[in-house]
Design a protein around this motif. Structure first.
Motif, PDB file in Angstrom:
ATOM      1  N   ALA A  48       0.574  -1.204  -0.081  1.00 55.06           N
ATOM      2  CA  ALA A  48      -0.471  -0.421   0.120  1.00 55.06           C
ATOM      3  C   ALA A  48       0.654   1.350   0.119  1.00 55.06           C
ATOM      4  O   ALA A  48       0.862   2.308  -1.307  1.00 55.06           O
ATOM      5  CB  ALA A  48      -0.813   0.163   1.282  1.00 55.06           C
ATOM      6  N   GLU A  49       1.516   0.851   0.833  1.00 52.64           N
ATOM      7  CA  GLU A  49       2.821   2.512   0.852  1.00 52.64           C
ATOM      8  C   GLU A  49       3.131   3.131  -0.297  1.00 52.64           C
ATOM      9  O   GLU A  49       3.757   3.739  -0.912  1.00 52.64           O
ATOM     10  CB  GLU A  49       3.780   2.981   2.275  1.00 52.64           C
ATOM     11  N   ALA A  50       3.855   2.199  -0.628  1.00 50.64           N
ATOM     12  CA  ALA A  50       4.843   1.938  -1.952  1.00 50.64           C
ATOM     13  C   ALA A  50       3.700   2.394  -2.684  1.00 50.64           C
ATOM     14  O   ALA A  50       3.975   3.190  -4.036  1.00 50.64           O
ATOM     15  CB  ALA A  50       5.433   0.279  -2.300  1.00 50.64           C
ATOM     16  N   MET A  51       2.679   1.539  -3.169  1.00 44.14           N
ATOM     17  CA  MET A  51       1.327   2.682  -4.370  1.00 44.14           C
ATOM     18  C   MET A  51       0.770   3.691  -4.498  1.00 44.14           C
ATOM     19  O   MET A  51       0.878   4.510  -4.916  1.00 44.14           O
ATOM     20  CB  MET A  51       0.544   1.370  -4.046  1.00 44.14           C
ATOM     21  N   VAL A  52       0.947   4.231  -2.996  1.00 43.35           N
ATOM     22  CA  VAL A  52       0.679   5.618  -2.197  1.00 43.35           C
ATOM     23  C   VAL A  52       1.470   6.479  -2.806  1.00 43.35           C
ATOM     24  O   VAL A  52       1.274   7.677  -3.713  1.00 43.35           O
ATOM     25  CB  VAL A  52       0.009   5.291  -0.939  1.00 43.35           C
ATOM     26  N   GLN A  53       2.522   6.283  -2.126  1.00 46.52           N
ATOM     27  CA  GLN A  53       4.064   7.239  -3.055  1.00 46.52           C
ATOM     28  C   GLN A  53       4.331   7.598  -4.391  1.00 46.52           C
ATOM     29  O   GLN A  53       4.077   8.291  -4.536  1.00 46.52           O
ATOM     30  CB  GLN A  53       5.714   6.677  -2.031  1.00 46.52           C
ATOM     31  N   MET A  54       3.900   6.666  -5.470  1.00 46.47           N
ATOM     32  CA  MET A  54       4.449   6.254  -6.295  1.00 46.47           C
ATOM     33  C   MET A  54       3.126   7.349  -7.544  1.00 46.47           C
ATOM     34  O   MET A  54       3.163   7.633  -8.600  1.00 46.47           O
ATOM     35  CB  MET A  54       4.691   4.923  -7.316  1.00 46.47           C
ATOM     36  N   ALA A  55       1.282   6.994  -6.984  1.00 50.02           N
ATOM     37  CA  ALA A  55       0.260   7.355  -7.205  1.00 50.02           C
ATOM     38  C   ALA A  55      -0.065   9.173  -7.333  1.00 50.02           C
ATOM     39  O   ALA A  55       0.561   9.543  -6.695  1.00 50.02           O
ATOM     40  CB  ALA A  55      -1.232   6.489  -6.764  1.00 50.02           C
ATOM     41  N   ASP A  56      -0.919   9.361  -8.437  1.00 52.22           N
ATOM     42  CA  ASP A  56      -1.053  10.913  -8.551  1.00 52.22           C
ATOM     43  C   ASP A  56      -1.804  11.520  -7.521  1.00 52.22           C
ATOM     44  O   ASP A  56      -2.327  11.903  -7.627  1.00 52.22           O
ATOM     45  CB  ASP A  56      -0.612  11.484  -9.315  1.00 52.22           C
ATOM     46  N   SER A  57      -2.602  10.047  -7.663  1.00 52.95           N
ATOM     47  CA  SER A  57      -4.240  10.250  -6.578  1.00 52.95           C
ATOM     48  C   SER A  57      -4.042   8.319  -6.221  1.00 52.95           C
ATOM     49  O   SER A  57      -4.147   7.909  -7.165  1.00 52.95           O
ATOM     50  CB  SER A  57      -5.211  10.191  -7.755  1.00 52.95           C
TER      51      SER A  57
END
Ligand SMILES: Nc1ncnc2c1ncn2[C@@H]1O[C@H](COP(=O)(O)OP(=O)(O)O)[C@@H](O)[C@H]1O
Ligand SMILES: Cc1ncsc1CCOP(=O)(O)O
Ligand SMILES: [Mg+2]
Length: 262
Positions: A48-57
């Protein structure tokens, strides 16, 4: 209305992280990709953290969440708040299933979201307004659609998109109505999911989420209208793929030409 956000989106190619449902996930991913953003889906809490860090939304669709997925959703939303990434919530069928309403209310009470996009039944349920939802669909009611959307927007200090024949977009004070529409949207399961994820793409490139939602709704609705006008008969199975085609082809000038809002 910032229609040039479509050009900005295609220049920036924002990463749109989506927690989707198994029913419409491919349409959602292909719609995002066709529009010019970059979709990524995940069901794993540990990334989850990696996904959110790279996402813009982040777009959270409550269409078919399980108890395990709810834990992932809570974790993702916590990281999205921590890293200041905008969250769009699609509260699928919260007006029809009390368990979903309770879980969604808990999420909205605990996390900060940018936009809530639902049909009238879903928005009314979250706003505590009497309405008769019907499964995933809006159902029937007599409540004032605009006041209901404004109430929810003020309840959670966010933008609300209450979709329907006329889409109502509000920040709790100002209201934009988008009149572009097509009956074929109703024939295609996933139209709402795709609209929510489209909003997710635009909030990834525009910090004014009220503005971002307006552009997303107009682009999406005009695309659907253009496809419907090109079809000689209401082909339920063809509309989805053609909508994805049009999300790729549509240009700001076409959106400007056909946009019908106030
Ligand atoms: N009665 C309708 N007539 C024409 N277009 C509609 C109608 N209801 C919804 N739409 C359009 O369909 C898309 C999905 O909205 P909606 O069907 O309300 O979401 P959901 O699929 O989540 O119920 C939106 O772009 C909306 O403008
Ligand atoms: C049929 C169904 N069941 C759970 S999620 C889903 C898809 C809902 O899609 P939409 O709300 O966009 O019509
Ligand atoms: Mg829906």
């Amino acid at each position: 209305m910032k229609i040039d956000l479509l050009t900005t989106l295609r220049e920036k190619n924002p990463i749109a992280f989506n927690i989707s449902n198994f029913v419409t996930v491919q349409d959602v991913a292909n719609g995002i990709n066709a529009l010019g953003a970059s979709p990524i889906m995940s069901e794993e809490k540990n990334e989850a953290e990696a996904m959110v860090q790279m996402a813009d939304s982040v777009t959270i669709n409550l269409g078919a969440f399980t108890e395990q997925q709810l834990t992932q959703i809570e974790t993702v939303m916590t990281f999205a708040n921590q890293y200041h990434k905008p969250i769009v919530v699609d509260p699928v069928a919260v007006g029809a299933v009390h368990y979903r309403l309770e879980r969604c209310n808990e999420l909205l009470d605990q996390k900060k979201v940018a936009v809530i996009r639902g049909n009238a039944g879903e928005i009314a349920a979250l706003a505590g307004v009497d309405w008769q939802s019907k499964g995933i669909d809006a159902g029937e009611g007599t409540g004032d659609l605009v006041e209901t959307a404004k109430k929810l927007a003020n309840q959670y200090h966010c933008t609300v998109v209450e979709s329907g024949k006329t889409d109502i977009i509000t920040n709790g004070d100002a209201v934009i109505r988008v009149f572009n529409e097509s009956d074929l949207f109703k024939l295609h399961v996933g139209s709402g999911d795709m609209l929510s994820s489209t909003i997710g793409c635009f909030v990834g490139v525009e910090d004014d989420y009220f503005e971002a939602a307006q552009t997303a709704v107009v682009v999406f609705d005009v695309a659907g209208e253009v496809v419907a006008k090109s079809m000689s008969q209401p082909l339920a199975g063809s509309f989805g793929p053609r909508l994805i085609d049009e999300l790729h082809l549509i240009d700001p000038k076409t959106v400007e030409k056909y946009a019908n809002f106030e």
